[in-house]
Scaffold this motif. Structure first.
Motif, mmCIF file in Angstrom:
data_model
loop_
_atom_site.group_PDB
_atom_site.id
_atom_site.type_symbol
_atom_site.label_atom_id
_atom_site.label_comp_id
_atom_site.label_asym_id
_atom_site.label_seq_id
_atom_site.Cartn_x
_atom_site.Cartn_y
_atom_site.Cartn_z
ATOM 1 N N UNK A 69 26.845 80.360 73.108
ATOM 2 C CA UNK A 69 25.857 80.004 72.095
ATOM 3 C C UNK A 69 24.473 80.515 72.445
ATOM 4 N N UNK A 70 24.118 80.396 73.742
ATOM 5 C CA UNK A 70 22.820 80.921 74.175
ATOM 6 C C UNK A 70 22.745 82.428 73.948
ATOM 7 N N UNK A 71 23.829 83.120 74.261
ATOM 8 C CA UNK A 71 23.852 84.562 74.061
ATOM 9 C C UNK A 71 23.732 84.919 72.580
ATOM 10 N N UNK A 196 20.163 72.257 74.208
ATOM 11 C CA UNK A 196 21.485 72.507 74.787
ATOM 12 C C UNK A 196 22.576 72.176 73.778
ATOM 13 N N UNK A 197 22.399 71.039 73.068
ATOM 14 C CA UNK A 197 23.389 70.670 72.052
ATOM 15 C C UNK A 197 23.420 71.697 70.923
ATOM 16 N N UNK A 201 26.654 73.866 69.887
ATOM 17 C CA UNK A 201 27.234 73.840 68.544
ATOM 18 C C UNK A 201 27.439 75.253 68.011
ATOM 19 N N UNK A 202 26.468 76.140 68.278
ATOM 20 C CA UNK A 202 26.618 77.533 67.831
ATOM 21 C C UNK A 202 27.807 78.195 68.527
ATOM 22 N N UNK A 203 27.909 77.976 69.847
ATOM 23 C CA UNK A 203 29.033 78.557 70.583
ATOM 24 C C UNK A 203 30.364 78.004 70.133
ATOM 25 N N UNK A 204 30.412 76.720 69.828
ATOM 26 C CA UNK A 204 31.662 76.106 69.366
ATOM 27 C C UNK A 204 32.047 76.645 67.993
ATOM 28 N N UNK A 205 31.049 76.785 67.112
ATOM 29 C CA UNK A 205 31.341 77.296 65.772
ATOM 30 C C UNK A 205 31.855 78.732 65.821
ATOM 31 N N UNK A 206 31.339 79.523 66.726
ATOM 32 C CA UNK A 206 31.752 80.927 66.851
ATOM 33 C C UNK A 206 32.941 81.107 67.784
#
Length: 703
Positions: A69-71, A196-197, A201-206
């Protein structure tokens, strides 16, 4: 003596037993090796336990969500602030050889940089504007508060109320500072966790986690899942069209009324969707990729067309992976007894997406087929020519401006065969097409009702002709798209009047643009087909606006993976009602097999002499030319001799009549004669006349 011996020690057996103190038994010392083995087994059991594995996957999964998600967020921010996205797409277009798209991305990148520079210059001026604005705002606010205070003082008849609004503002500022002081600490403490959350969430969605770390239900691949009404409605609901989503939610049947019956159609299913009011078909068509992903399919496995019903889209959804499977061999290969009928027959070209046979009528239709390089254009065009060659009445004149031997099997089948990419080959191809124009004009001047055999002028890699820089002696260019271009004008003349007398032009070209495929030429074709292309603008050039607006999208075909798949716009092929095009997976016939089919076509004919150079000389030896076009055939119909002579030299023989041919042969002593009730020219008579004539008695075409 022995009996009197006194025993000084009592027998132990007779000794009274005294109670003994308790004895502590020491355990047997454990060997270190056993301890290590037990510990290792326990650790191995703990590590391999399902709960440990699940916990490990969870740690890796959620950690990957955060990292991924950070990336993703970082890349989005970077793409938004820089021209990285445009540069990435520019490099991709250049790597694919699509220089038109590369130019478009380069122009967009230039505009982005200009706008970014303007924003930065505005930012440099912002502090000065901010200070001025703050000063003006503070002064104005202070004046307004004092005015309100004066009004209050007058109303209350108390001079102290003049400063009451100002003091209220001061009190409000003090309260806000107090609130910020109280909340700042918790916000600072919670802020990083909220960030962080967010990235989690972005990483989980992708799905930014390794496949093995995902939960079992998430790892299950739903690709290829059956298409049900609920699946289609859910895919449409999540398409990102707000009116459509709202309408589905408000429907009492959860959107089922939108769908027609789901029908099995070839290697997939087909369903008509009636869109609710406020939703256009264009909005659904423009989201083909997202719709395919919502249906658990790849983009190339979903086709969207427009049937006759208003506000309706027709979805064809392939079985997962079905379009990657090859179709069967061509009937030209499997049926060695097959023949062709130019007037009433249809060429077996391939299969449509429903799996039904796709056949194409070639009767009096100019043909244009386009596509990127190495996508099967020549093979698709050649398969049509091979079928039509099985009609012995059809004459071919072929110019292959690639010269790689793809049309070599037409040697002995076509009356003209030009092979090569040079300017000289383009000149010969142009003269070949101009010869077709002369033949067309001769036929147009024939008595009404005259029947003419089909003449197919075929130019493969026609973009070479349009881009040719060569000029003739009158300074007229062979290439180009102006009225002075010889090739362009010859093609236009045949498009305008050729079909009326069975003279048609077939062209194959790469990467259509206005330069290598002029607008008037591409719009003159009755049958337009396209393989994979790079952009929608190219698709419009290849097929026309009507077909593309109706759903035709050769630019969405996968280069390399969809070789031989063509999108066709023509009234010569069966197209479902309401659609402007159809997608066909053509049969592939390799060069060796094509040669075998060509030999079958040659066997149906009396023998064809193929000319490899179109000679436009003025002074010719007519009797020698007649011998040349006769070749090894014992007898040739006089009409066929005239056609071959015209192909050999249009300027010299294009206006010849049967009477002219008869006069030259009679003068040479090789007059025509009847065979099976038809006038023919005998090869032996012509050869004997050539051998017996004197130098001063040679037959001249100008005589």
């Amino acid at each position: 003596m022995t009996e009197n011996v006194v025993h000084l020690f009592k027998d132990q057996a007779e000794q009274p037993t005294e109670p003994s103190a308790p004895v502590s038994v020491l355990p047997e010392p454990v060997k270190p090796v056993r301890v290590w083995k037990r510990t290792g087994r326990a650790m191995a059991h703990a590590v391999t336990h399902d709960r440990t594995k699940s916990a490990g996957r969870a740690v890796v999964r959620h950690g990957s969500y955060v990292i991924g998600g950070t990336r993703i967020v970082t890349r989005r921010a970077w793409d938004g602030r820089t021209g990285a996205r445009y540069e990435r797409l520019l490099r991709a277009a250049e790597a694919a050889g699509n220089y038109e798209a590369a130019g478009e991305w380069e122009e967009r990148l230039s505009r982005f940089r200009e706008q970014r520079h303007k924003r930065r210059m505005d930012l440099l001026m912002a502090p000065e504007k901010l200070v001025k604005g703050a000063a003006y705002g503070a002064g104005g606010s202070l004046g307004a508060l004092l005015a309100i205070g004066v009004a209050l003082a007058i109303a209350n008849k108390d001079a102290g109320d003049v400063f009451t609004p100002l003091m209220a503002l001061v009190e409000l500022i003090r309260l806000l500072v107090t609130l910020v002081t109280i909340l700042w600490g918790p916000l600072v403490a919670v802020g990083p966790w909220l960030a962080l959350a967010g990235v989690w969430a972005v990483g989980r969605h992708r799905g930014a986690a390794p496949q093995w770390a995902l939960p079992a239900n998430a790892r299950s691949d739903d690709a290829g899942a059956p298409i049900t009404p609920s699946v289609v409605v859910t895919a449409l609901r999540d398409l990102g069209v707000a009116p459509l989503r709202k309408a589905i939610k408000e429907m009492g049947d959860a959107g089922a009324a939108m769908l027609g019956p789901i029908r099995i159609a070839g290697c997939g299913v087909e369903v008509d969707v009636t869109l609710p009011s406020g939703v256009s078909t264009a909005e659904v068509q423009s989201r083909r990729r997202k719709l395919a992903e919502n249906l658990a399919r790849h983009e190339h496995e979903v086709f969207i067309t427009l049937p006759t019903a208003a506000r309706t889209v027709r979805l064809w959804i392939a079985d997962s992976g079905a379009l990657d499977e090859p179709i069967g061999p061509s009937p030209l290969v499997t049926d060695e007894t097959m023949t062709a009928d130019y007037t009433k027959g249809k060429a077996p070209w391939g299969q449509d997406l429903r799996g039904d046979a796709a056949t194409l009528s070639l009767y009096q239709r100019h043909l244009l087929i386009t596509g990127l390089s190495n996508q099967g254009k020549t093979a698709a065009l050649r398969s049509l020519a091979l079928w039509l060659a099985l009609d012995r009445s059809v004459e071919f004149r072929v110019a292959d401006l690639k010269g790689a031997g793809d049309w070599a099997m037409f040697d002995g089948l076509a009356t003209v065969l030009i092979q090569g990419p040079t300017d000289e080959h383009v000149i010969e191809a142009t003269e070949m097409v101009e010869g077709g124009v002369a033949e067309m004009e001769r036929r147009l001047q024939a008595p009404p009702g005259t029947k003419f055999p089909p003449l197919i002028l075929l130019v493969d890699e026609a973009q070479v002709a349009f881009m040719c820089p060569a000029v003739d002696g009158d300074k007229r260019p062979y290439g180009g798209s102006k009225a002075t271009s010889r090739y362009f004008m010859a093609a236009r003349k045949i498009h305008n009047q050729g079909r009326a007398v069975n003279v048609t032009l077939w062209q194959g070209t790469q990467d259509p643009t206005d330069q290598n495929l002029p607008k008037l030429v591409r719009e003159g074709a009755h049958t337009r087909a396209s393989l994979a292309l790079g952009t929608e603008s190219q698709a419009r050039m290849a097929l026309g606006d009507k077909a593309v607006d109706g759903g035709a999208a050769p630019n969405l075909l996968r280069p390399g993976l969809d070789k031989g798949t063509v999108v066709v716009a023509s009234d010569g092929i069966k197209i479902p009602a309401g659609q402007a095009s159809i997608t066909v997976r053509t049969h592939y016939i390799d060069t060796d097999t094509a040669t075998v089919i060509a030999e079958r076509a040659k066997a149906l004919r009396d023998g064809v002499t193929t000319l490899h150079i179109v000679d436009q000389g003025e002074e010719r030896d007519a009797l020698a030319d007649i011998a040349t076009v006769l070749g090894d055939t014992p007898r040739v119909l006089t009409a066929d001799v005239l056609k071959r002579l015209s192909a050999l030299s249009e300027k010299t023989y294009g206006t010849w009549t049967p009477g002219d041919l008869k006069r030259v042969l009679e003068d040479a002593g090789a007059e025509p004669y009847k065979s099976d009730g038809r006038m023919v020219v005998g090869r032996e008579r012509v050869a004997r006349a050539l051998a017996n004539r004197t130098d001063d008695g040679s037959a001249s075409a100008e005589a």
